[in-house]
Design a protein around this motif. Sequence first.
Motif, PDB file in Angstrom:
ATOM      1  N   ASP A 265       0.719  -1.436   0.202  1.00 54.47           N
ATOM      2  CA  ASP A 265      -0.315  -0.003  -0.073  1.00 54.47           C
ATOM      3  C   ASP A 265       0.492   0.809  -0.213  1.00 54.47           C
ATOM      4  O   ASP A 265       0.406   1.988  -1.060  1.00 54.47           O
ATOM      5  CB  ASP A 265      -1.278   0.050   1.082  1.00 54.47           C
ATOM      6  CG  ASP A 265      -1.943  -1.168   0.996  1.00 54.47           C
ATOM      7  OD1 ASP A 265      -3.328  -0.891   1.126  1.00 54.47           O
ATOM      8  OD2 ASP A 265      -1.290  -2.835   1.759  1.00 54.47           O
ATOM      9  N   LEU A 266       2.071   1.380   0.523  1.00 56.05           N
ATOM     10  CA  LEU A 266       2.409   2.314   1.220  1.00 56.05           C
ATOM     11  C   LEU A 266       4.050   2.426  -0.567  1.00 56.05           C
ATOM     12  O   LEU A 266       4.529   3.678  -0.662  1.00 56.05           O
ATOM     13  CB  LEU A 266       3.577   2.251   2.169  1.00 56.05           C
ATOM     14  CG  LEU A 266       3.137   2.327   3.429  1.00 56.05           C
ATOM     15  CD1 LEU A 266       3.496   2.328   4.546  1.00 56.05           C
ATOM     16  CD2 LEU A 266       2.343   3.969   3.273  1.00 56.05           C
ATOM     17  N   GLY A 267       4.469   1.105  -0.689  1.00 55.90           N
ATOM     18  CA  GLY A 267       5.338   1.572  -1.953  1.00 55.90           C
ATOM     19  C   GLY A 267       5.231   1.494  -3.526  1.00 55.90           C
ATOM     20  O   GLY A 267       5.726   2.006  -4.184  1.00 55.90           O
ATOM     21  N   ALA A 273       4.676   4.706 -10.024  1.00 59.33           N
ATOM     22  CA  ALA A 273       4.534   6.823 -10.631  1.00 59.33           C
ATOM     23  C   ALA A 273       5.348   7.823 -11.269  1.00 59.33           C
ATOM     24  O   ALA A 273       5.471   8.228 -11.978  1.00 59.33           O
ATOM     25  CB  ALA A 273       3.632   7.785  -9.118  1.00 59.33           C
ATOM     26  N   TYR A 274       6.664   6.258 -10.486  1.00 55.17           N
ATOM     27  CA  TYR A 274       7.991   7.041 -10.417  1.00 55.17           C
ATOM     28  C   TYR A 274       8.156   7.427 -11.519  1.00 55.17           C
ATOM     29  O   TYR A 274       8.241   6.374 -12.450  1.00 55.17           O
ATOM     30  CB  TYR A 274       8.227   6.410 -10.466  1.00 55.17           C
ATOM     31  CG  TYR A 274      10.454   6.417 -10.270  1.00 55.17           C
ATOM     32  CD1 TYR A 274      10.589   7.156  -8.679  1.00 55.17           C
ATOM     33  CD2 TYR A 274      11.150   5.865 -11.024  1.00 55.17           C
ATOM     34  CE1 TYR A 274      12.512   7.433  -8.717  1.00 55.17           C
ATOM     35  CE2 TYR A 274      12.653   6.365 -11.231  1.00 55.17           C
ATOM     36  CZ  TYR A 274      13.153   7.293  -9.597  1.00 55.17           C
ATOM     37  OH  TYR A 274      14.225   7.501 -10.018  1.00 55.17           O
ATOM     38  N   PRO A 275       8.996   8.577 -11.834  1.00 57.06           N
ATOM     39  CA  PRO A 275       9.854   9.412 -11.295  1.00 57.06           C
ATOM     40  C   PRO A 275       9.024   9.906 -10.731  1.00 57.06           C
ATOM     41  O   PRO A 275       8.908  11.464  -9.430  1.00 57.06           O
ATOM     42  CB  PRO A 275      10.193  10.328 -11.452  1.00 57.06           C
ATOM     43  CG  PRO A 275      10.550  10.104 -12.888  1.00 57.06           C
ATOM     44  CD  PRO A 275       9.520   8.910 -13.229  1.00 57.06           C
ATOM     45  N   ASP A 276       7.213  10.196 -10.952  1.00 57.25           N
ATOM     46  CA  ASP A 276       6.987  11.793 -10.273  1.00 57.25           C
ATOM     47  C   ASP A 276       5.898  11.028  -8.483  1.00 57.25           C
ATOM     48  O   ASP A 276       6.259   9.102  -8.572  1.00 57.25           O
ATOM     49  CB  ASP A 276       5.111  11.555 -10.776  1.00 57.25           C
ATOM     50  CG  ASP A 276       6.091  11.981 -12.999  1.00 57.25           C
ATOM     51  OD1 ASP A 276       6.338  13.123 -12.329  1.00 57.25           O
ATOM     52  OD2 ASP A 276       5.048  11.925 -13.131  1.00 57.25           O
ATOM     53  N   PRO A 277       5.487  11.337  -7.809  1.00 54.72           N
ATOM     54  CA  PRO A 277       5.641  11.167  -6.649  1.00 54.72           C
ATOM     55  C   PRO A 277       3.768  10.744  -7.147  1.00 54.72           C
ATOM     56  O   PRO A 277       3.128  11.407  -7.816  1.00 54.72           O
ATOM     57  CB  PRO A 277       5.412  12.840  -5.682  1.00 54.72           C
ATOM     58  CG  PRO A 277       5.252  13.572  -6.589  1.00 54.72           C
ATOM     59  CD  PRO A 277       5.875  13.428  -8.007  1.00 54.72           C
ATOM     60  N   ILE A 316      15.716  -1.524  -3.653  1.00 54.38           N
ATOM     61  CA  ILE A 316      16.015  -1.230  -5.245  1.00 54.38           C
ATOM     62  C   ILE A 316      15.075  -0.574  -5.995  1.00 54.38           C
ATOM     63  O   ILE A 316      15.351  -0.326  -6.873  1.00 54.38           O
ATOM     64  CB  ILE A 316      16.712  -2.875  -5.971  1.00 54.38           C
ATOM     65  CG1 ILE A 316      16.352  -4.154  -6.028  1.00 54.38           C
ATOM     66  CG2 ILE A 316      18.346  -2.879  -4.950  1.00 54.38           C
ATOM     67  CD1 ILE A 316      16.276  -4.803  -6.694  1.00 54.38           C
ATOM     68  N   PHE A 317      14.198  -1.112  -5.506  1.00 55.49           N
ATOM     69  CA  PHE A 317      12.626  -0.878  -6.245  1.00 55.49           C
ATOM     70  C   PHE A 317      12.748   0.663  -7.003  1.00 55.49           C
ATOM     71  O   PHE A 317      11.635   1.644  -5.269  1.00 55.49           O
ATOM     72  CB  PHE A 317      11.664  -1.316  -6.315  1.00 55.49           C
ATOM     73  CG  PHE A 317      11.385  -2.993  -6.030  1.00 55.49           C
ATOM     74  CD1 PHE A 317      11.945  -3.488  -7.274  1.00 55.49           C
ATOM     75  CD2 PHE A 317      11.557  -3.638  -5.104  1.00 55.49           C
ATOM     76  CE1 PHE A 317      12.191  -5.014  -7.677  1.00 55.49           C
ATOM     77  CE2 PHE A 317      12.172  -4.818  -5.542  1.00 55.49           C
ATOM     78  CZ  PHE A 317      12.183  -5.703  -6.677  1.00 55.49           C
ATOM     79  N   GLU A 318      12.427   1.184  -7.584  1.00 55.62           N
ATOM     80  CA  GLU A 318      12.712   3.070  -7.766  1.00 55.62           C
ATOM     81  C   GLU A 318      10.872   3.841  -7.216  1.00 55.62           C
ATOM     82  O   GLU A 318       9.648   3.246  -7.625  1.00 55.62           O
ATOM     83  CB  GLU A 318      13.000   3.180  -8.958  1.00 55.62           C
ATOM     84  CG  GLU A 318      14.551   3.237  -9.334  1.00 55.62           C
ATOM     85  CD  GLU A 318      15.342   3.449 -10.363  1.00 55.62           C
ATOM     86  OE1 GLU A 318      15.942   4.170 -10.770  1.00 55.62           O
ATOM     87  OE2 GLU A 318      14.567   3.107 -11.177  1.00 55.62           O
TER      88      GLU A 318
END
Length: 393
Positions: A265-267, A273-277, A316-318
């Motif tokens: 849920d947090l990750g 969405a990466y690199p967007d928040p 390691i997961f961006e």
Amino acid sequence: MTTDSTASWTAAFRSAVVSPHETIDLFELRGFAGHTVRQIIRLDGGGSALRIRLTNRYGKEPLRIGGAHLARRTEGSGIDTGTGAPVLLGGAAEFTIPVGEEAVSDPIERAVTAGEELALTLWLPDDTGLSTYSAVPLRTGYAVPGNALTAPTLDGTEGLEELVTRHFISGADVLAPAGTRIAVAFGDSWFEGTGTTTDTDHRFPDLLNDRLRAAGHHGWVVNQGLSANRLLTDEIGERALARLDRDALDTPGATHILIHFGLNDLGIPGQEAYPDPAPLPTAADLIAGLTALADRIHAAGLTATVTTVGPYKDTIFEGYSTPEGIAVAREVNDWIRGTDSPFDSYADFAAAVADPADPDRIHDAYDSGDGLHVNDAGAQALADSVDLTSLGL
């Protein structure tokens, strides 16, 4: 059908399944057409008879089983042919499972024991379409062209494929002594076992079962972990609040539910969405979801143990690990450890595998290498963190 009135059907193996039609695509998707598929089941408990659960829950075509066969597994794809038996449905060797449904086989009248490895072989003559599957079974499966239903081994067969996902199997039940009590490990990849060694049975529930047997307990734990699963949001798999009844509360013999949710849920929002928040659930959101799980478990008359959210800083997961998400995990864990939690007990997963110098990350000795999942030693530390008396098994 058995008439043993001193025993009852009890879950002895479970495999949480996923739809191949989800938007988030993290795992290998495939179907079969004119293939024999042999997959390994390791029983968590034993009994005087066995039945198999097959699933077409997320299929878009009827699933025709041209034949199903069960035997004791030897090594690799090999079976002990002297232990083989057909798996029948309503007395029929060939049967079809409709779209969206599951099937429970006729009983196979043979004694089985905890830790026994069985090979379930399916002959799939038609195109199945993309299959209902388990994402990270950590058990090598095998597929070959043609009908090799009762072949002593598939090793060396032309066209042999090794499968890292499990297909069409959701569980097995045993006819166990009346009153046998079991727990369901209902959670995410920390239960399913991502990061531990394939084909070694070093997942957290396996190692917890080792402890239970060593201590003389007669009950056991079945694994309904689902990698990348979330508490509040669908994909991967239906959210925990949606699959609780089917995958936990309705499990035959279950008296206790173990819970681990929150990481994804947090990750996942930030990772997707990466690199967007990305907006994340608040601590209040997760606490409300966990409280709803506890309330529903208690309403079903079962006992609930929650585990703290595991550490994941520096994964390691961006985009997966963010300061905001880690702060929420800390707040949820403080609530779990406090007096306001509605759960009957908790196991402190976070403390069990954290780096003492940086408690938001996994200790190097327990890290599988991705900073998000534990290795075999870490899974043992998780199993050791559970108070066996809290399970009542």
